[in-house]
Design a protein around this motif. Structure first.
Motif, PDB file in Angstrom:
ATOM      1  N   GLU A  62      -5.949 -27.884  21.268  1.00 26.42           N
ATOM      2  CA  GLU A  62      -7.417 -27.532  21.498  1.00 26.42           C
ATOM      3  C   GLU A  62      -7.508 -26.266  20.863  1.00 26.42           C
ATOM      4  OE1 GLU A  62      -8.324 -27.628  25.658  1.00 26.42           O
ATOM      5  OE2 GLU A  62      -8.281 -29.669  25.436  1.00 26.42           O
ATOM      6  N   THR A  63      -8.652 -26.199  20.163  1.00 30.73           N
ATOM      7  CA  THR A  63      -8.710 -24.914  18.852  1.00 30.73           C
ATOM      8  C   THR A  63     -10.151 -24.299  18.834  1.00 30.73           C
ATOM      9  OG1 THR A  63      -9.522 -26.537  17.403  1.00 30.73           O
ATOM     10  CG2 THR A  63      -7.060 -26.142  17.111  1.00 30.73           C
ATOM     11  N   SER A  64     -10.129 -23.277  18.632  1.00 30.41           N
ATOM     12  CA  SER A  64     -11.686 -22.872  18.172  1.00 30.41           C
ATOM     13  C   SER A  64     -11.330 -22.143  16.773  1.00 30.41           C
ATOM     14  CB  SER A  64     -11.902 -21.841  19.190  1.00 30.41           C
ATOM     15  OG  SER A  64     -13.005 -20.893  18.759  1.00 30.41           O
ATOM     16  N   ALA A  65     -12.262 -22.731  16.144  1.00 32.28           N
ATOM     17  CA  ALA A  65     -12.430 -22.123  14.536  1.00 32.28           C
ATOM     18  C   ALA A  65     -13.062 -20.711  14.400  1.00 32.28           C
ATOM     19  CB  ALA A  65     -12.898 -23.104  13.748  1.00 32.28           C
ATOM     20  N   VAL A 122      -5.248 -22.239  15.774  1.00 39.31           N
ATOM     21  CA  VAL A 122      -5.627 -22.750  14.519  1.00 39.31           C
ATOM     22  C   VAL A 122      -4.287 -22.579  13.747  1.00 39.31           C
ATOM     23  CG1 VAL A 122      -6.779 -22.772  12.269  1.00 39.31           C
ATOM     24  CG2 VAL A 122      -7.964 -22.236  14.320  1.00 39.31           C
ATOM     25  N   GLU A 123      -3.688 -21.593  13.839  1.00 40.47           N
ATOM     26  CA  GLU A 123      -2.577 -21.410  13.042  1.00 40.47           C
ATOM     27  C   GLU A 123      -1.313 -22.503  13.476  1.00 40.47           C
ATOM     28  OE1 GLU A 123      -0.738 -19.934   9.815  1.00 40.47           O
ATOM     29  OE2 GLU A 123      -2.618 -18.968  10.429  1.00 40.47           O
ATOM     30  N   GLN A 124      -1.132 -22.476  14.853  1.00 43.17           N
ATOM     31  CA  GLN A 124      -0.292 -23.504  15.451  1.00 43.17           C
ATOM     32  C   GLN A 124      -0.435 -24.877  14.804  1.00 43.17           C
ATOM     33  OE1 GLN A 124      -1.745 -20.789  16.689  1.00 43.17           O
ATOM     34  NE2 GLN A 124      -0.831 -19.993  18.213  1.00 43.17           N
ATOM     35  N   ALA A 125      -1.814 -25.342  15.071  1.00 40.65           N
ATOM     36  CA  ALA A 125      -2.081 -26.707  15.038  1.00 40.65           C
ATOM     37  C   ALA A 125      -1.719 -27.254  13.407  1.00 40.65           C
ATOM     38  CB  ALA A 125      -3.600 -26.771  15.109  1.00 40.65           C
ATOM     39  N   PHE A 126      -2.108 -26.139  12.494  1.00 48.17           N
ATOM     40  CA  PHE A 126      -2.033 -26.404  11.177  1.00 48.17           C
ATOM     41  C   PHE A 126      -0.344 -26.545  11.026  1.00 48.17           C
ATOM     42  CE2 PHE A 126      -6.383 -26.345  10.623  1.00 48.17           C
ATOM     43  CZ  PHE A 126      -6.594 -27.099   9.622  1.00 48.17           C
ATOM     44  N   MET A 127       0.587 -25.512  11.547  1.00 50.33           N
ATOM     45  CA  MET A 127       1.763 -25.791  11.395  1.00 50.33           C
ATOM     46  C   MET A 127       2.210 -27.175  11.738  1.00 50.33           C
ATOM     47  SD  MET A 127       3.604 -23.213  10.122  1.00 50.33           S
ATOM     48  CE  MET A 127       4.496 -22.007  10.724  1.00 50.33           C
TER      49      MET A 127
END
Ligand SMILES: Nc1nc2c(ncn2[C@@H]2O[C@H](COP(=O)(O)OP(=O)(O)OP(=O)(O)O)[C@@H](O)[C@H]2O)c(=O)[nH]1
Ligand SMILES: [Mg+2]
Lengths: 202, 807
Positions: free
Chosen positions: A151-154, A160-165
């Motif tokens: 669950e992110t918020s741009a 965000v960092e974790q998700a893209f990792m």
């Protein structure tokens, strides 16, 4: 180099997420991604297992009309990111068709194990606006072969960092596996088939 | 790599510091003699931040100094050495300072002698070897794929030492800019030449032999290291596969008259490589250069921003030391370049090649500008060909095919746009509102001069055909009143009609339209304001269920959305397609938020552009195909390049065409461009010539650096906001005229060919006895004719010659 393609309905925040990740900035001046804009390509070195790698992130248009162009870029993808807006159940309900469409067009060697990552974006908005619960999203992800979910918020740079990792990790793993297929078409090339798809008679 | 790593070395640091010695750990016979007596050598030259890269991981890189030393003796020996910083740390501050001092000022004959003791080989990759034991060097100057450039050292005994990587950017900061502006490796080579004979191998251009034997000279014979060799090395030695290599293709360095004269000496193939040349302060060529570079200080704001953005990029660091001062001053100048970055949305990470391409482009532009400036100040030099040479390519083109006519010229005069007074002169003085000039003349004026901003609201409806030209004011009023009523009727079909407004399919469209309008031109004053206490939903947007979290709307954003919804019901087959809001918003702004007028102008704009939005994309495909064919006849070299990199689908032009460059130019320039396009003056598809002009003005960069399809795409996407409108339009005009000439020329020659064929077939010759016999063309004659195959002009291309409203 990992190639990542980002899909989801128009306005869910795909462009914003990418810019937050790559440029560490949020702006509400981003315009709708249209046409060939979908190929905006950003590379970033990420530390994965202590290794420097390059990632290509392909931002695509949300509107179906332009997807006929995007298809050319599905094929080389090492990871597919599906984005929805947690405040819009509609954008969540279309995830199924985004995923199916991708699998049909990209036709990966092992569709059951092709890496997807799902992002529920815009969690910064007040709780009472929220339309898709975390549980609902996670259930869907589990049913599709345990897709990693974030669950992110741009806007607020949440997760965000974790998700893209995670995305990078998946892309690299996939890439390594794909390399085992010697005859796999070079992902960078837009091969004649997809060019035909686009129909430019080139 | 055979130098032993730290793990392989049992030698300890304590040994080193007490003995000023290094434990030898290698198995070399000549050096296994145990600790040697310390030699104090004279330090002649040194360079800091030269790294050894023991592994592929950056964290393992070891910084150190490379040095040249002299050991006195009967015959002095010269040594090449590398010492890691850690060893100097052990020895203390003084030792450090010796090296940095000599780096700042290399030893000359009468200088104080700086003595150092250097390890021979062993600990932490350190070495010092006599030049006489060096067989060859493998030189890799900085290239697109390796930022720092390296020198590998092969010894006569067949061993090789650790490859040295010159991190000039760090070195530069360490010595506070006192070093020269050339690549560190090149400095080393230059210096080495004072003590040894360097021969660059003709077999392997990266290979430099040190004091080669007679036999080696014969095998590898070529000229000695000279100014241009770095260039050639760059072209031949990069570890990049051949098709990805930058091509030694001329982005010609703008030649000032002076530079012209000294061309043999200083001309280089590329501006990029040109910067690696050592700056010889007094040579005539450097005077030409500084005259040239003085032009850099006069750069425009737009480009300055671009340059700042690029040069302040982390990837630019290795290049900075090589930049001429005026350019360097742009780096991190107190500008607003961060906002530029934001606009470009590219930020910190992008591939080095594209980045370099942009850099090269900027430098080229500046050079061009200063060249033009010079040409102005020396009027004698500016001949008539001067003007057209700005337009580069098609001169080439012309010389191959159409050499009979004079080169076409651009005719636009954007510096004096049509203003209210000029506009009034288009009409009769009798207040009838009848025009005195023809519609064609009016359109020509707009093409040539453009309109002042205040006049657009009045003139656009004429230009677009919302109101007719050749009628009087009264008639016009009547027609407009009808249209206004029609708009009210169309809007009334949904506005205030919940059954329609909330119908399932309309909800979908409203959602799409709403999401986009909230993201369209929000920096324009009308759309920028956001009333306080505004809920996410608006009078227009569908119920909260579906909109998700979008930026807040305002009254004008809602009106714009309403116009688009009305259009959606008016033109049923299209549906709302992304991009339409981009086309509509500027009209709304320029008409002063006049709803009905915006609608009808938009309808006419869409008449021109509807094909772009068709569900099957057939209109876009057709235009891109036409553009492809246009490139094929106008610039075969670019065509072949695109073919090679699978770029013929011209994806990178998609956005340009789809929304008529709306995203590529600054807002005000978009308005100027659009009114030019709407005149249909030369061609109804003038936009394709604008696209061609853009490709042409970047052709050198494309040919040279952009060797993958995705690179070209990224490069073109990021041109957004950096393009100069008027020069692009001038180029587009000349391209159109050249194209028209070309077609005429081809047609003429095709006729001639036909004629010749017929004549050949009918040719008779007179035999000796006086009788006339048939002498049909020989096969070789026919073949010669066929060889002169002229490009065929497709139907699509012929359509480009249609102009006006003659559809
Ligand atoms: N509150 C909030 N708003 C966001 C967030 N991410 C994006 N937005 C807003 O949502 C709108 C759409 O964002 P985009 O990033 O352009 O959406 P997209 O998915 O790229 O849309 P298309 O390009 O049309 O497919 C923008 O106005 C953003 O400002 C977020 O995390 N929180
Ligand atoms: Mg987007």
């Amino acid at each position: 180099m990992g190639r990542v393609i980002i899909l989801g309905d128009s306005g869910v925040g795909k462009t914003s997420l990418m810019n937050q990740y790559v440029n560490k900035r949020f702006s509400n001046q981003y315009k709708a991604t249209i046409g060939a804009d979908l190929h905006v390509l950003l590379t970033k070195e990420v530390m994965v297992n202590d290794r420097l790698v390059t990632m290509q992130l392909w931002d695509t248009a949300g509107q179906e009309r332009f997807q006929s162009l995007g298809v050319a870029f599905y094929r080389g993808a090492d990871c597919c990111v599906l984005v929805y807006d947690v405040n819009s159940s509609k954008s969540f309900e279309t995830l199924d068709s985004w995923r199916d469409e991708f699998l049909i067009q990209a036709s990966p060697h092992d569709p059951d194990n092709f890496p997807f990552v799902v992002l529920g974006n815009k969690v910064d908005v007040e709780e009472n606006k929220r339309q898709v619960t975390q549980k609902r999203a996670m259930t869907w992800c589990q049913s599709k072969g345990n897709i990693p979910y974030f669950e992110t918020s741009a806007k607020e740079a949440i997760n965000v960092e974790q998700a893209f990792m995670e995305i990078a990790k998946n892309a690299l793993q996939q890439e390594a596996e794909v390399e085992l297929y010697a005859d796999y078409p070079d992902p960078i090339k837009i091969d004649s088939e997809s060019t035909q798809n686009y129909g430019c008679n080139c | 790599m055979t130098a032993s790593g730290p793990s392989a070395s049992p030698g300890s640091l304590s040994t080193i510091s007490t003995d000023s010695m290094v434990q030898i750990t290698r198995n070399d016979d000549d050096e296994r003699t145990g600790p040697r007596a310390p030699h104090m050598d004279q330090l002649l030259w040194s360079k800091s931040k030269v790294y050894v890269h023991p592994t592929a991981y950056a964290r393992d890189n070891i910084p150190g100094f490379v040095a040249l030393t002299k050991r006195d003796g009967l015959n002095p020996t010269y040594l090449l050495a590398w010492i890691p910083e850690t060893l100097l740390d052990e020895k203390g501050r003084d030792e450090w300072e010796k090296f940095t001092k000599v780096e700042a000022k290399p030893a000359e004959l009468d200088d104080d002698i700086v003595l150092v003791d250097l390890p021979s080989r062993g600990e932490s990759y350190a070495f010092s070897v006599p030049l006489s034991s060096v067989y060859s060097l493998i030189v890799h100057p900085p290239s697109l794929s390796s930022w720092y450039g390296s020198i590998g050292i092969n010894l006569i005994d067949g061993l090789n030492l650790s490859t040295l990587h010159f991190h000039d950017d760090e070195s530069h900061s360490l010595t506070q800019g006192q070093t020269s502006y050339s690549w560190g490796g090149e400095d080393l080579l230059q210096r080495l030449r004072q003590y040894a004979n360097l021969l660059r191998s003709s077999l392997q251009p990266t290979l430099f032999l040190v004091d080669p034997s007679r036999q080696d000279i014969e095998t590898h014979s070529t000229l000695l290291f000279n100014d241009d060799s770095v260039d050639s090395i760059l072209h031949t030695s990069s570890p990049v596969p051949p098709h990805r290599r930058p091509r030694p293709q001329s982005i010609s360095l703008p030649a000032s008259p002076d530079a012209e004269r000294t061309r043999g000496h200083s001309r280089r193939n590329s501006i990029l490589h040109q910067t690696f040349a050592p700056l010889a302060p007094a040579s005539p060529s450097s005077q030409a250069r500084s005259a040239l570079l003085a032009g850099f200080s006069n750069i425009t704001r737009a480009t300055r921003h671009a340059a700042q953005n690029i040069l302040s990029h982390p990837l630019a660091k290795p290049i900075l030391p090589h930049l001429p001062d005026p350019v360097k001053s742009l780096v991190n100048a107190n500008g607003e370049w961060s906002s530029w970055v934001e606009k470009g949305g590219v930020g910190e990470f992008e591939s080095a090649r594209i980045y370099l391409a942009r850099w090269a482009r900027i430098v080229a532009e500046e050079g061009e500008r200063s060249r033009r400036k010079e040409a102005q100040t020396i009027p004698a030099e500016s001949t008539s060909t001067e003007e057209t040479s700005d337009l580069g390519v098609f001169e080439l083109l012309r010389s191959t095919i159409s050499s009979s006519q004079p080169p076409p010229k651009a005719s636009r005069e954007p510096q004096r746009p049509v203003d209210r007074r000029a506009w009034e002169k288009f009409f009769n003085k009798d207040n009838s509102g009848r025009p005195r000039v023809s519609f064609a003349e009016f359109r020509h004026e707009v093409f040539k001069r453009g309109l002042t901003p205040g006049l657009r609201r009045t003139a656009w409806p004429f230009l677009l055909g919302v109101v007719p030209w050749d009628v009087d004011a009264e008639e016009r009023e009547r027609i407009w009143a009808e249209k206004k009523a029609e708009y009210a009727r169309l809007k009334g079909a949904w506005c205030g009609v919940p059954e329609v407004f909330n119908r399932e399919d309309i909800l979908d469209e409203r959602h799409r339209i709403d999401v986009d309008c909230r993201r369209t031109d929000r920096t324009q004053p009308l759309f920028a304001s956001v009333p306080e206490k505004r809920d996410m939903a608006s009078s227009f947007s569908p119920n909260i269920q579906d909109i998700g979290a979008q930026p807040p709307s305002n009254e004008h954003v809602d009106t714009l959305a309403g116009i688009l919804l009305t259009y959606n019901l008016y033109e049923k087959q299209l549906g709302y397609v992304q991009g339409m809001s981009d086309l509509c918003a500027p009209i709304y702004i320029e008409t002063g938020a006049d709803e009905a007028l915006t609608f009808w102008c938009f309808v006419d704009v869409m008449e021109r552009m509807k094909q772009n939005f068709l569900r099957d994309q057939s209109g876009m495909k057709k235009q891109l195909l036409t553009l492809q064919q246009l490139i094929a006849v106008m610039d075969p070299e670019i065509y072949r390049h695109l073919e090679k990199i699978d770029g013929l689908n011209l994806f990178f032009c998609f956005r340009w065409i789809l929304i008529a460059f709306k995203r590529e130019f600054a807002f005000d320039d978009v308005l100027k461009l659009w009114e030019v396009l709407w005149t249909d003056y030369y061609s109804n598809q003038f936009i394709l010539f604008v696209a061609l002009a853009l490709i042409e003005s970047h052709r050198d960069v494309i040919l040279r650096y952009l060797v993958e399809f995705d690179e070209i795409l990224k490069y073109c996407n990021e041109l957004s906001g950096t393009i100069e409108l008027d020069s692009t339009l001038a180029q587009a005009e000349v391209l159109f005229l050249s194209f028209a000439q070309l077609v005429a020329d081809i047609d003429r020659r095709t006729e001639e060919h036909k004629h010749t064929r017929v004549q050949l077939r009918r040719r008779k010759s007179t035999a000796k006895d006086g009788t006339v016999v048939n002498a049909p063309a020989t096969p070789s004659e026919v073949a010669a004719l066929d060889k002169m195959q002229l490009p065929t002009i497709s139907e699509n291309l012929r359509e480009l010659l249609k102009s006006g409203r003659d559809k």
